[in-house]
Design a protein around this motif. Structure first.
Motif, PDB file in Angstrom:
ATOM      1  N   GLU A 265       0.839  -1.206   0.000  1.00 26.07           N
ATOM      2  CA  GLU A 265       0.000   0.000   0.000  1.00 26.07           C
ATOM      3  C   GLU A 265       0.875   1.257   0.000  1.00 26.07           C
ATOM      4  O   GLU A 265       0.642   2.187  -0.757  1.00 26.07           O
TER       5      GLU A 265
ATOM      6  N   ARG B  11       2.013   4.073  -3.298  1.00 28.27           N
ATOM      7  CA  ARG B  11       1.669   5.492  -3.160  1.00 28.27           C
ATOM      8  C   ARG B  11       2.900   6.376  -2.936  1.00 28.27           C
ATOM      9  O   ARG B  11       2.760   7.557  -2.607  1.00 28.27           O
TER      10      ARG B  11
ATOM     11  N   LYS C 281       3.272  10.234  -3.777  1.00 30.79           N
ATOM     12  CA  LYS C 281       1.957  10.823  -4.048  1.00 30.79           C
ATOM     13  C   LYS C 281       1.605  11.795  -2.931  1.00 30.79           C
ATOM     14  O   LYS C 281       2.137  11.724  -1.835  1.00 30.79           O
TER      15      LYS C 281
ATOM     16  N   GLU D 244      -2.614  14.424   0.680  1.00 29.89           N
ATOM     17  CA  GLU D 244      -3.844  15.211   0.787  1.00 29.89           C
ATOM     18  C   GLU D 244      -4.866  14.837  -0.284  1.00 29.89           C
ATOM     19  O   GLU D 244      -5.997  15.307  -0.248  1.00 29.89           O
ATOM     20  N   VAL D 245      -4.475  13.984  -1.227  1.00 33.21           N
ATOM     21  CA  VAL D 245      -5.356  13.619  -2.336  1.00 33.21           C
ATOM     22  C   VAL D 245      -5.944  12.235  -2.086  1.00 33.21           C
ATOM     23  O   VAL D 245      -5.231  11.298  -1.712  1.00 33.21           O
ATOM     24  N   ASP D 246      -7.247  12.116  -2.318  1.00 26.06           N
ATOM     25  CA  ASP D 246      -7.964  10.844  -2.182  1.00 26.06           C
ATOM     26  C   ASP D 246      -7.692  10.225  -0.815  1.00 26.06           C
ATOM     27  O   ASP D 246      -7.706  10.903   0.193  1.00 26.06           O
ATOM     28  N   ASP D 247      -7.411   8.928  -0.801  1.00 23.98           N
ATOM     29  CA  ASP D 247      -7.127   8.253   0.467  1.00 23.98           C
ATOM     30  C   ASP D 247      -5.641   7.973   0.640  1.00 23.98           C
ATOM     31  O   ASP D 247      -5.244   7.071   1.362  1.00 23.98           O
ATOM     32  N   ASN D 248      -4.797   8.761  -0.013  1.00 21.48           N
ATOM     33  CA  ASN D 248      -3.346   8.603   0.118  1.00 21.48           C
ATOM     34  C   ASN D 248      -2.856   8.850   1.537  1.00 21.48           C
ATOM     35  O   ASN D 248      -1.775   8.404   1.906  1.00 21.48           O
ATOM     36  N   TRP D 249      -3.634   9.558   2.344  1.00 24.09           N
ATOM     37  CA  TRP D 249      -3.229   9.854   3.728  1.00 24.09           C
ATOM     38  C   TRP D 249      -2.871   8.578   4.484  1.00 24.09           C
ATOM     39  O   TRP D 249      -2.035   8.601   5.374  1.00 24.09           O
ATOM     40  N   GLN D 250      -3.490   7.453   4.127  1.00 18.37           N
ATOM     41  CA  GLN D 250      -3.216   6.201   4.833  1.00 18.37           C
ATOM     42  C   GLN D 250      -1.763   5.763   4.680  1.00 18.37           C
ATOM     43  O   GLN D 250      -1.221   5.096   5.552  1.00 18.37           O
TER      44      GLN D 250
END
Length: 91
Positions: free
Chosen positions: A49, A53, A56, A59-65
């Motif tokens: 995961e 990423r 990347k 702050e975009v989509d679910d990239n915070w994870q």
């Protein structure tokens, strides 16, 4: 007249009190930050995961994870953090 309420509960049973939707805001802290896919175990899927990423914008989509150490960048330091937590799991 109708009222709408919001209640939040995570996978390990933590809950917030019921609030009117107009008053509701939720901040979720996952018990294992390195568990990027939130399946309660840190394993190779979490490493993949983060790898997928790398560089990347968190702050975009679910990239915070994938920004495991929450420094605003998805990089090798996040991979190292996940590697160091391999095998950790929720209680």
């Amino acid at each position: 007249s109708y009222r709408f309420y919001c209640a939040a509960r995570d996978n390990v049973g933590n809950a917030e009190e019921k609030l009117a939707v107009s008053e509701a805001s939720t901040a979720v802290t996952w018990p294992i930050p390195a568990d990027t896919n939130m399946d309660c175990v840190v394993n190779v899927l979490d490493l993949l995961e983060v790898r997928n990423r790398l560089q990347k914008d968190p702050e975009v989509d679910d990239n915070w994870q994938a920004d495991v150490n929450e420094d605003g960048v998805i990089n090798i330091l996040d991979l190292i953090t996940v590697r160091n937590e391999l095998g950790a799991h929720c209680e």
